[in-house]
Write an enzyme that holds these catalytic residues in place. Structure first.
Site, short mmCIF file in Angstrom:
data_model
loop_
_atom_site.label_atom_id
_atom_site.label_comp_id
_atom_site.label_asym_id
_atom_site.label_seq_id
_atom_site.Cartn_x
_atom_site.Cartn_y
_atom_site.Cartn_z
N ASN A 56 -5.60 -2.66 -7.04
CA ASN A 56 -6.04 -1.39 -6.44
C ASN A 56 -6.03 -0.27 -7.48
O ASN A 56 -6.86 0.63 -7.44
CB ASN A 56 -5.24 -1.07 -5.17
CG ASN A 56 -3.86 -0.52 -5.43
OD1 ASN A 56 -3.69 0.66 -5.64
ND2 ASN A 56 -2.85 -1.39 -5.44
N GLU A 59 -3.73 -11.78 -2.25
CA GLU A 59 -4.11 -11.43 -0.87
C GLU A 59 -5.31 -12.26 -0.43
O GLU A 59 -5.35 -12.78 0.70
CB GLU A 59 -4.44 -9.93 -0.75
CG GLU A 59 -4.83 -9.55 0.68
CD GLU A 59 -5.40 -8.15 0.81
OE1 GLU A 59 -4.87 -7.21 0.17
OE2 GLU A 59 -6.38 -7.99 1.56
#
Ligand code: SF4
Length: 289
Positions: free
Chosen positions: A223, A127
């Site tokens: 995450n 990302e």
């Protein structure tokens, strides 16, 4: 034994959308590729591989692609990948999460204004690699407070600060405080997505009130790693598993027995895995309450 599963555990909106996009695309009967694994979850990837979905791992592989449709995962890709697909006329479906697309747009616009981009995040994460590629006037990635303190901005340039969507919200606030203290001229937009902030907050609250925490997610899921860090800061008996098999085969004597167990899971953990873990703990762990 009390078992509390975080309401926010499991697929977030962006991941759900990307995974459904692949299943829908399969209906067309065309050869489907994803650019990188669609999510960090081995069981989902295996199922898709069994159904004929290929994974492209590099710009070179994309250059050599024959007749096929490429699906861009929720993390997004770099500008270079869009450029290759446009140049080669490759058919693609963009399942980049809208929250990530928003960061690409903010970074592009700030770059056009001549600002130096600062991204709080993990520079090796796809990302962040994607976000960085839209900065055309200088960019710095800061992974933590220490790097923010060591950062020397380019002279005479205004800064524009954003973060990876899954960045730790407390660390981001500390970086903002450092920028304020050092009196840098900067603008910032808070780009940690609600799903992540909520999941992190719920994990912290849950970890404070249980005897043991189980964090479920892929080994490469950033995450989920962050959830593990947050949970273990408040609960010593925190374990990280990818699947129920991990939980069963590992030696969990430090965590088991317990009287109250909390369960949370990263954004790419399917519900069936969460349910299996939850049912197993209810059934086989010893209650000392
Ligand atoms: S964590 Fe947030 S930004 Fe990332 S895919 Fe999920 S909803 Fe989108």
């Amino acid at each position: 034994m009390k078992v509390i599963t975080a309401k926010s555990a499991g697929f977030c909106f962006g991941v759900e959308r990307a995974v459904s996009t692949v299943y829908e695309a399969l209906e067309s009967g065309e050869k489907i590729y994803t650019y990188g694994p669609i999510i960090h979850n081995e069981s989902v990837i295996q199922e898709l591989t069994d159904r004929g979905v290929g994974i492209i791992s590099s710009p070179e592989e994309l250059e050599d692609l024959g007749e096929a449709t490429v699906i861009i995962r929720s993390h997004g890709v770099s500008k270079e990948i869009y450029d290759i697909m446009d140049r080669k006329g490759i058919r693609y479906i963009d399942a980049t999460c809208p929250f990530v697309l928003k960061i690409h747009k903010l970074v592009r616009e700030a770059s056009e204004r001549g600002e130096h981009i600062v991204v709080a995040g993990d520079r090796t994460h796809p990302e962040v690699e994607g976000i960085v590629s839209f900065a055309e006037n200088g960019v710095t990635v800061l992974k933590d407070e220490q790097e923010a303190m060591d950062f020397v901005p380019p002279e005479g340039k205004k800064l524009f600060l954003v973060s990876q969507t899954t960045f730790n919200s407390n660390t981001f606030k500390k970086i903002v405080e450092i920028f304020n203290k050092t009196l840098y001229a900067y603008n910032t937009v808070y780009t940690i997505c609600n799903a992540t902030a909520l999941r992190q907050q719920e994990t912290e609250e849950l970890a404070k009130k249980v005897d043991a925490m189980i964090v479920i997610g892929g080994a490469h899921s950033s995450n989920t790693r962050k959830l593990y860090d947050i949970a273990s800061a408040s609960c010593d008996n925190t374990i990280f598993v990818q699947t129920l098999d991990d939980l069963v085969s590992s030696n969990q004597s430090d965590c088991n027995p317990a009287s109250c167990v909390g369960i949370t899971a990263g954004a790419s953990t399917p519900n069936n895995i969460i349910e299996e873990v939850q049912n197993y703990v209810r059934r086989f762990w010893t209650d000392v309450g």
